[in-house]
Design a protein around this motif. Structure first.
Motif, short mmCIF file in Angstrom:
data_model
loop_
_atom_site.label_atom_id
_atom_site.label_comp_id
_atom_site.label_asym_id
_atom_site.label_seq_id
_atom_site.Cartn_x
_atom_site.Cartn_y
_atom_site.Cartn_z
N PRO A 118 5.94 13.99 -12.10
CA PRO A 118 4.64 13.30 -12.24
C PRO A 118 3.81 13.84 -13.39
CG PRO A 118 5.07 13.82 -9.95
CD PRO A 118 6.16 14.47 -10.74
N THR A 177 3.92 5.50 -12.62
CA THR A 177 2.82 6.18 -11.92
C THR A 177 2.33 5.34 -10.75
OG1 THR A 177 2.13 7.19 -14.00
CG2 THR A 177 0.53 7.18 -12.21
N ILE A 178 2.15 4.02 -11.01
CA ILE A 178 1.66 3.14 -9.95
C ILE A 178 2.67 3.13 -8.80
CG2 ILE A 178 1.17 0.74 -9.34
CD1 ILE A 178 0.01 0.39 -12.14
N SER A 188 4.97 5.43 -7.96
CA SER A 188 5.07 6.67 -7.18
C SER A 188 3.78 6.97 -6.43
CB SER A 188 5.51 7.85 -8.06
OG SER A 188 4.63 8.07 -9.10
N SER A 189 2.64 6.46 -6.94
CA SER A 189 1.40 6.64 -6.18
C SER A 189 1.44 5.86 -4.87
CB SER A 189 0.19 6.17 -7.00
OG SER A 189 0.06 6.94 -8.15
N PHE A 190 1.96 4.61 -4.94
CA PHE A 190 2.05 3.81 -3.71
C PHE A 190 3.13 4.38 -2.80
CE2 PHE A 190 -0.38 0.64 -5.95
CZ PHE A 190 -1.07 0.00 -4.95
N GLY A 246 4.30 7.31 -2.57
CA GLY A 246 4.07 8.66 -2.05
C GLY A 246 3.10 8.70 -0.89
N ARG A 247 2.54 7.54 -0.53
CA ARG A 247 1.56 7.53 0.56
C ARG A 247 2.24 7.32 1.90
NH1 ARG A 247 -3.82 6.94 -0.52
NH2 ARG A 247 -4.26 5.70 1.32
#
Lengths: 175, 149
Positions: free
Chosen positions: B74, B138-139, B141-143, B145-146
């Motif tokens: 990341p 990024t978008i 892995s952000s979603f 990773g939740r």
């Protein structure tokens, strides 16, 4: 032949759109919206807008569907309907009618005397080959003639990425 | 969606795993083709960035976010987002240094402006590709990773 294909793709788009509004299964709706994008990409190809079609296929059918599915995995996959959505239907119908009314002022499809074909487009088409040396005029316009706009778009994409990072984190804070 | 411990357990599905492994190199190669062939056919940095990210996202979906983060940490993504924009904006600064207008690539080659244009477009399209791919990843892995709340 092209006209038949275009007409059938438009009908196909309409059917998918109605199906998206009818289904309560959000997973099916997400997949249908991806298919909608793919059919739009086919339509753009028929209209000779290959660069737009390519973007629609990659972004609309690809990444958007993945992001919607990712969001769906964090929430309930079934839509809950409490009441008949008459007000939204009215708003959508009014907006749609206003948009159709707006297009009545636009030049006819393929009209060679449309303003967009008379302003800078002839210069781009005749000069860009010698001045920039790239066969694809779309790339010449996006990257060179309209370099400022593309830089602005890149700032928008970057801002979106930073926004997601700030709101959701970088995706590594998992147990 | 890509959590190895979730109910989906994508990485245990043999067919998916084998097909993805065979498929991903071609997706990444196609992205590079779209990136560098944008001068001659449809495509360019934006589409190439999205396709490159899609290839890596496929890897993340099948093998889990942890495996994806071993390939692209990341922290590296954050840096890549900035590098792409700085590359694009930096080309503009360079053309100003050489006495031209901002983003006037013609001055990059003092002998043939068309060559300068070619070089400038190659660099800014590269910047677009890097930033778009990094932002899409990024978008994702952000979603991904939740945890479900």
């Amino acid at each position: 032949m092209t006209l038949v294909l275009e007409a059938s793709l438009f009908v196909f788009l309409l059917v998918i759109a109605v199906a998206i509004t009818r289904t309560k299964d959000l997973f099916a709706a997400a997949m249908l919206s991806g298919i909608f994008s793919l059919a739009s990409a086919g339509l753009f190809t028929l209209l000779d807008a290959v660069d737009v079609a390519f973007t629609e296929a990659a972004v609309g059918a690809g990444i958007s569907t993945i992001v919607i599915l990712g969001t769906l995995s964090l929430t309930d996959p079934v839509e809950i309907r409490t009441r008949r959505p008459l007000l939204p239907l009215g708003v959508v119908l009014l907006t749609g009618m206003a948009l159709v009314w707006g297009t009545l002022d636009m030049p006819a499809f393929g009209d060679a005397s449309a303003p967009i074909h008379l302003h800078v487009a002839p210069r781009y088409l005749s000069e860009s080959g010698a001045a920039i040396g790239i066969p694809n005029v779309v790339t010449s316009i996006l990257a060179s003639y309209r370099g400022y706009d593309t830089l602005g778009e890149l700032f928008v994409v970057t801002t979106a990425g930073i926004g997601v990072m700030l709101l959701l984190g970088r995706g590594e804070s998992r147990p | 969606m890509s959590d190895p411990g979730s109910h989906m357990r994508m990485h245990e599905k043999l067919v998916l795993r084998i097909v993805a492994k065979r498929f991903i190199p071609f997706v990444l190669l196609f992205a590079l083709y779209v990136q560098f062939h944008g001068d001659f056919g449809p495509g360019g940095g934006f589409q190439a960035g999205v396709i490159f990210a899609a290839g890596l996202i496929l890897y993340g979906m099948i093998f889990g976010l942890g495996a994806l983060h071993r390939v692209v940490p990341p922290r590296a993504l954050e840096v890549a987002v900035a590098i792409g924009v700085l590359l694009y904006a930096g080309v503009g600064v360079a053309t100003m240094m050489l006495g031209g207008n901002y983003l006037d690539y013609g001055v990059l080659d003092s002998h043939a402006p068309a060559h300068g244009q070619h070089l400038g477009i190659l660099l800014v399209e590269g910047g677009v590709g890097i930033t778009v791919a990094a932002v899409m990843l990024t978008i994702y892995s952000s979603f991904g990773g939740r945890e479900r709340e």
